[in-house]
Scaffold this motif. Structure first.
Motif, PDB file in Angstrom:
ATOM      1  N   VAL A 201       8.134  20.684  12.865  1.00 17.24           N
ATOM      2  CA  VAL A 201       8.078  21.774  13.840  1.00 17.24           C
ATOM      3  C   VAL A 201       9.488  22.149  14.303  1.00 17.24           C
ATOM      4  O   VAL A 201       9.852  23.327  14.384  1.00 17.24           O
ATOM      5  N   ASP A 202      10.312  21.136  14.600  1.00 20.31           N
ATOM      6  CA  ASP A 202      11.676  21.398  15.050  1.00 20.31           C
ATOM      7  C   ASP A 202      12.491  22.109  13.979  1.00 20.31           C
ATOM      8  O   ASP A 202      13.305  22.987  14.286  1.00 20.31           O
ATOM      9  N   MET A 203      12.267  21.732  12.727  1.00 18.71           N
ATOM     10  CA  MET A 203      12.988  22.392  11.637  1.00 18.71           C
ATOM     11  C   MET A 203      12.605  23.862  11.544  1.00 18.71           C
ATOM     12  O   MET A 203      13.462  24.738  11.397  1.00 18.71           O
ATOM     13  N   GLU A 204      11.305  24.153  11.663  1.00 17.16           N
ATOM     14  CA  GLU A 204      10.840  25.536  11.621  1.00 17.16           C
ATOM     15  C   GLU A 204      11.427  26.355  12.761  1.00 17.16           C
ATOM     16  O   GLU A 204      11.633  27.564  12.623  1.00 17.16           O
ATOM     17  N   GLU A 205      11.731  25.703  13.869  1.00 13.46           N
ATOM     18  CA  GLU A 205      12.305  26.395  15.026  1.00 13.46           C
ATOM     19  C   GLU A 205      13.826  26.474  14.957  1.00 13.46           C
ATOM     20  O   GLU A 205      14.467  26.952  15.893  1.00 13.46           O
ATOM     21  N   GLY A 206      14.411  25.996  13.856  1.00 17.29           N
ATOM     22  CA  GLY A 206      15.850  26.115  13.650  1.00 17.29           C
ATOM     23  C   GLY A 206      16.688  25.132  14.430  1.00 17.29           C
ATOM     24  O   GLY A 206      17.886  25.360  14.641  1.00 17.29           O
ATOM     25  N   LYS A 207      16.111  24.009  14.831  1.00 16.31           N
ATOM     26  CA  LYS A 207      16.836  23.042  15.658  1.00 16.31           C
ATOM     27  C   LYS A 207      17.682  22.065  14.849  1.00 16.31           C
ATOM     28  O   LYS A 207      18.565  21.414  15.407  1.00 16.31           O
ATOM     29  N   ALA A 208      17.427  21.932  13.568  1.00 15.75           N
ATOM     30  CA  ALA A 208      18.163  20.948  12.751  1.00 15.75           C
ATOM     31  C   ALA A 208      19.615  21.367  12.597  1.00 15.75           C
ATOM     32  O   ALA A 208      19.924  22.528  12.376  1.00 15.75           O
TER      33      ALA A 208
ATOM     34  N   ASN B  62       2.004  22.915  11.142  1.00 12.81           N
ATOM     35  CA  ASN B  62       2.082  23.053  12.599  1.00 12.81           C
ATOM     36  C   ASN B  62       2.023  21.708  13.309  1.00 12.81           C
ATOM     37  O   ASN B  62       1.549  21.610  14.439  1.00 12.81           O
ATOM     38  N   GLY B  63       2.527  20.673  12.635  1.00 11.18           N
ATOM     39  CA  GLY B  63       2.541  19.345  13.246  1.00 11.18           C
ATOM     40  C   GLY B  63       1.226  18.619  13.144  1.00 11.18           C
ATOM     41  O   GLY B  63       0.922  17.761  13.988  1.00 11.18           O
ATOM     42  N   LYS B  64       0.451  18.914  12.101  1.00 13.63           N
ATOM     43  CA  LYS B  64      -0.886  18.343  12.000  1.00 13.63           C
ATOM     44  C   LYS B  64      -1.082  17.519  10.726  1.00 13.63           C
ATOM     45  O   LYS B  64      -2.209  17.376  10.232  1.00 13.63           O
ATOM     46  N   MET B  65      -0.004  16.974  10.181  1.00 11.61           N
ATOM     47  CA  MET B  65      -0.175  15.982   9.114  1.00 11.61           C
ATOM     48  C   MET B  65      -0.821  14.731   9.710  1.00 11.61           C
ATOM     49  O   MET B  65      -0.654  14.439  10.899  1.00 11.61           O
ATOM     50  N   VAL B  66      -1.552  13.995   8.891  1.00 12.17           N
ATOM     51  CA  VAL B  66      -2.203  12.764   9.350  1.00 12.17           C
ATOM     52  C   VAL B  66      -1.731  11.595   8.488  1.00 12.17           C
ATOM     53  O   VAL B  66      -1.514  11.751   7.282  1.00 12.17           O
ATOM     54  N   TRP B  67      -1.570  10.432   9.093  1.00  9.15           N
ATOM     55  CA  TRP B  67      -1.142   9.251   8.360  1.00  9.15           C
ATOM     56  C   TRP B  67      -2.332   8.632   7.633  1.00  9.15           C
ATOM     57  O   TRP B  67      -3.416   8.483   8.211  1.00  9.15           O
ATOM     58  N   GLY B  68      -2.146   8.304   6.359  1.00  7.34           N
ATOM     59  CA  GLY B  68      -3.242   7.710   5.619  1.00  7.34           C
ATOM     60  C   GLY B  68      -2.785   7.113   4.304  1.00  7.34           C
ATOM     61  O   GLY B  68      -1.651   7.311   3.861  1.00  7.34           O
ATOM     62  N   GLU B  69      -3.677   6.376   3.666  1.00  6.46           N
ATOM     63  CA  GLU B  69      -3.409   5.763   2.365  1.00  6.46           C
ATOM     64  C   GLU B  69      -3.712   6.768   1.258  1.00  6.46           C
ATOM     65  O   GLU B  69      -4.592   7.617   1.393  1.00  6.46           O
ATOM     66  N   PHE B  70      -2.949   6.681   0.163  1.00  5.94           N
ATOM     67  CA  PHE B  70      -3.192   7.564  -0.973  1.00  5.94           C
ATOM     68  C   PHE B  70      -2.981   6.803  -2.270  1.00  5.94           C
ATOM     69  O   PHE B  70      -2.334   5.750  -2.303  1.00  5.94           O
TER      70      PHE B  70
ATOM     71  N   LYS C   8       0.823  -1.196   0.000  1.00  4.19           N
ATOM     72  CA  LYS C   8       0.000   0.000   0.000  1.00  4.19           C
ATOM     73  C   LYS C   8       0.866   1.258   0.000  1.00  4.19           C
ATOM     74  O   LYS C   8       1.927   1.282   0.607  1.00  4.19           O
ATOM     75  N   PHE C   9       0.366   2.288  -0.657  1.00  9.84           N
ATOM     76  CA  PHE C   9       0.992   3.598  -0.601  1.00  9.84           C
ATOM     77  C   PHE C   9       0.350   4.366   0.554  1.00  9.84           C
ATOM     78  O   PHE C   9      -0.812   4.773   0.475  1.00  9.84           O
ATOM     79  N   GLU C  10       1.098   4.503   1.621  1.00  8.27           N
ATOM     80  CA  GLU C  10       0.634   5.221   2.797  1.00  8.27           C
ATOM     81  C   GLU C  10       1.666   6.270   3.177  1.00  8.27           C
ATOM     82  O   GLU C  10       2.870   6.074   2.949  1.00  8.27           O
ATOM     83  N   GLY C  11       1.212   7.347   3.767  1.00 11.71           N
ATOM     84  CA  GLY C  11       2.162   8.378   4.150  1.00 11.71           C
ATOM     85  C   GLY C  11       1.528   9.466   4.988  1.00 11.71           C
ATOM     86  O   GLY C  11       0.335   9.421   5.323  1.00 11.71           O
ATOM     87  N   TRP C  12       2.344  10.475   5.311  1.00 13.37           N
ATOM     88  CA  TRP C  12       1.884  11.623   6.086  1.00 13.37           C
ATOM     89  C   TRP C  12       1.238  12.621   5.133  1.00 13.37           C
ATOM     90  O   TRP C  12       1.883  13.117   4.213  1.00 13.37           O
ATOM     91  N   LEU C  13      -0.039  12.917   5.372  1.00  8.87           N
ATOM     92  CA  LEU C  13      -0.813  13.755   4.477  1.00  8.87           C
ATOM     93  C   LEU C  13      -1.105  15.110   5.116  1.00  8.87           C
ATOM     94  O   LEU C  13      -1.596  15.185   6.252  1.00  8.87           O
ATOM     95  N   GLY C  14      -0.795  16.170   4.391  1.00  6.53           N
ATOM     96  CA  GLY C  14      -1.230  17.499   4.784  1.00  6.53           C
ATOM     97  C   GLY C  14      -2.599  17.757   4.199  1.00  6.53           C
ATOM     98  O   GLY C  14      -2.790  17.634   2.985  1.00  6.53           O
ATOM     99  N   LEU C  15      -3.554  18.090   5.055  1.00  2.00           N
ATOM    100  CA  LEU C  15      -4.932  18.291   4.602  1.00  2.00           C
ATOM    101  C   LEU C  15      -5.262  19.760   4.359  1.00  2.00           C
ATOM    102  O   LEU C  15      -6.183  20.077   3.608  1.00  2.00           O
ATOM    103  N   ASP C  16      -4.505  20.658   4.997  1.00  2.00           N
ATOM    104  CA  ASP C  16      -4.695  22.093   4.830  1.00  2.00           C
ATOM    105  C   ASP C  16      -3.453  22.807   5.358  1.00  2.00           C
ATOM    106  O   ASP C  16      -2.462  22.155   5.716  1.00  2.00           O
ATOM    107  N   LYS C  17      -3.503  24.125   5.438  1.00  2.00           N
ATOM    108  CA  LYS C  17      -2.337  24.911   5.841  1.00  2.00           C
ATOM    109  C   LYS C  17      -1.869  24.612   7.256  1.00  2.00           C
ATOM    110  O   LYS C  17      -0.710  24.865   7.599  1.00  2.00           O
ATOM    111  N   GLU C  18      -2.750  24.079   8.089  1.00  2.00           N
ATOM    112  CA  GLU C  18      -2.383  23.770   9.468  1.00  2.00           C
ATOM    113  C   GLU C  18      -1.417  22.590   9.550  1.00  2.00           C
ATOM    114  O   GLU C  18      -0.825  22.348  10.605  1.00  2.00           O
ATOM    115  N   ALA C  19      -1.240  21.867   8.452  1.00  2.00           N
ATOM    116  CA  ALA C  19      -0.345  20.696   8.462  1.00  2.00           C
ATOM    117  C   ALA C  19       1.054  21.061   8.903  1.00  2.00           C
ATOM    118  O   ALA C  19       1.751  20.268   9.551  1.00  2.00           O
TER     119      ALA C  19
END
Length: 359
Positions: free
Chosen positions: A343-350, A19-27, A6-17
């Motif tokens: 989120v950590d990347m956006e905060e410059g932690k990488a 902010n750590g709000k991607m959801v795991w699902g099939e595509f 199956k093709f499954e992954g972290w999905l961004g559903l809108d701009k809030e993604a």
């Protein structure tokens, strides 16, 4: 062939993604064509483009979206018309480009594809947030599997670790291409403006090409790290007093990865010698730069841009990394931590690039 995965992954559903709000699902991947390859994803780098796209920073996004265009994995299916001698079990990579017209449109092949510069094709298809010529939606590598036209699938050389190969496929190539195009090498003084997840590739590659390399970033706190990467000198634009005047007219080439419109762009331009070149690869989503005309006229300076790189440059870069033993600053994170890593990347932690790992 029966597909048993199956093709499954972290999905961004809108701009809030973002902010750590991607959801795991099939595509659904793009509809299969015999020129395609399926890849079981082992590693997927986190690129700044992923962040810009998740929040619609560069324009409308075709949600739901699975981002990630620094993909390394194992070939599990190969089409009967696939290119490149690929076979099941090969360790391969896919970068930011998934396809181009390559002569398949009614008007024939574009000048860019015929020149081997597919990244500039007017019908360039990105690895995510694009549509393939067969109508399929492109979905990226924060996932279990990825389907891609074989023309844009690259074998990873022995001696290049997968966690180092992954971020090279976009971030590395984005710096390698302009350095190669604009003559980075012995006798040249080259500045990498913005030494972060993208710019640090420029420091490593420019040094491997034999140039004198100067890292240019805002804060002095990075100085020791950038020198450890191989830079000969470091300029902190926020903390080093008089830096613009001290280094004025001393560079042959600048590659700018800066993606904020608040950067001192005119000061950068004045750093160049006569006939110097500034190549912009960062793309701000918070405004635009003001073009400083006087230094262009007074010093015959060129300002240009560059987009990823060609398939030929991709192979050159990977071979160079294998030959020179180039190493990059990479932190691996489990794929299940994708939301927190964004989120950590956006905060410059990488420090300096996150790579998601399946398994």
């Amino acid at each position: 062939m029966i597909q048993d995965y199956k093709f499954e992954g972290w999905l961004g559903l809108d701009k809030e993604a973002v902010n750590g709000k991607m959801v795991w699902g099939e595509f659904e991947p793009k509809p299969w064509e015999e020129t395609d390859v399926d890849i079981q994803v082992t590693h997927s780098g986190i690129c700044g483009t992923d962040v810009h796209t998740l929040r619609s920073g560069w324009g409308p996004v075709d949600y739901p979206i699975c981002v990630g265009h620094e993909i390394v994995g194992k070939v599990v299916r190969v089409g009967s018309q696939a290119e490149g001698g690929l076979k099941v079990g090969d360790r391969v990579g896919v970068g930011a480009q998934s396809d181009s017209c390559r002569g398949r449109l009614p008007r024939g092949e574009c000048d860019d594809c015929s020149a081997g510069l597919e990244q500039y094709c007017p019908n360039m298809m990105a690895t995510y947030n694009s549509r393939h010529l067969n109508g399929g939606k492109s979905m990226g590598g924060y996932a279990t599997y990825h389907r891609c036209p074989s023309h844009f699938v690259f074998k990873i050389p022995e001696g290049v670790a997968s966690e180092h190969a992954a971020p090279m496929l976009c971030g590395g190539l984005t710096l390698y291409s302009p350095l190669r195009k604009f003559g980075c090498g012995p006798g040249k003084r080259v500045g990498i403006v913005g030494v972060g997840g993208l710019g640090h590739f420029g420091v490593v590659f420019a040094k491997a090409m034999g140039a004198e390399v100067v890292g240019i970033s805002r804060k002095a706190a990075k100085r020791d790290e950038v020198l450890q990467m191989g830079a000969d000198e470091y300029i902190a634009t926020d903390d080093d007093q008089g830096w613009a005047e001290k280094h004025r007219g001393t560079f042959d080439l600048l590659v700018s990865t800066v993606s904020s419109a608040n950067a001192p762009f005119e000061d950068y331009v004045w750093l160049l010698r006569r006939d110097g070149v500034l190549v912009q690869v960062g793309n701000p989503d918070d405004g635009s730069y003001t073009l400083p005309l006087f230094p262009l006229i007074a010093r015959r300076i060129r300002i240009t841009g560059s987009s990823i790189g060609s398939p030929a440059e991709m192979r050159e870069m990977l071979d160079m990394a294998a030959r020179t033993g180039a190493k990059f600053w990479v932190e691996t994170r489990p794929m299940k931590e994708a939301n927190q890593a964004i989120v950590d990347m956006e905060e410059g932690k990488a420090r300096y690039r996150y790579v998601l790992v399946n398994g």
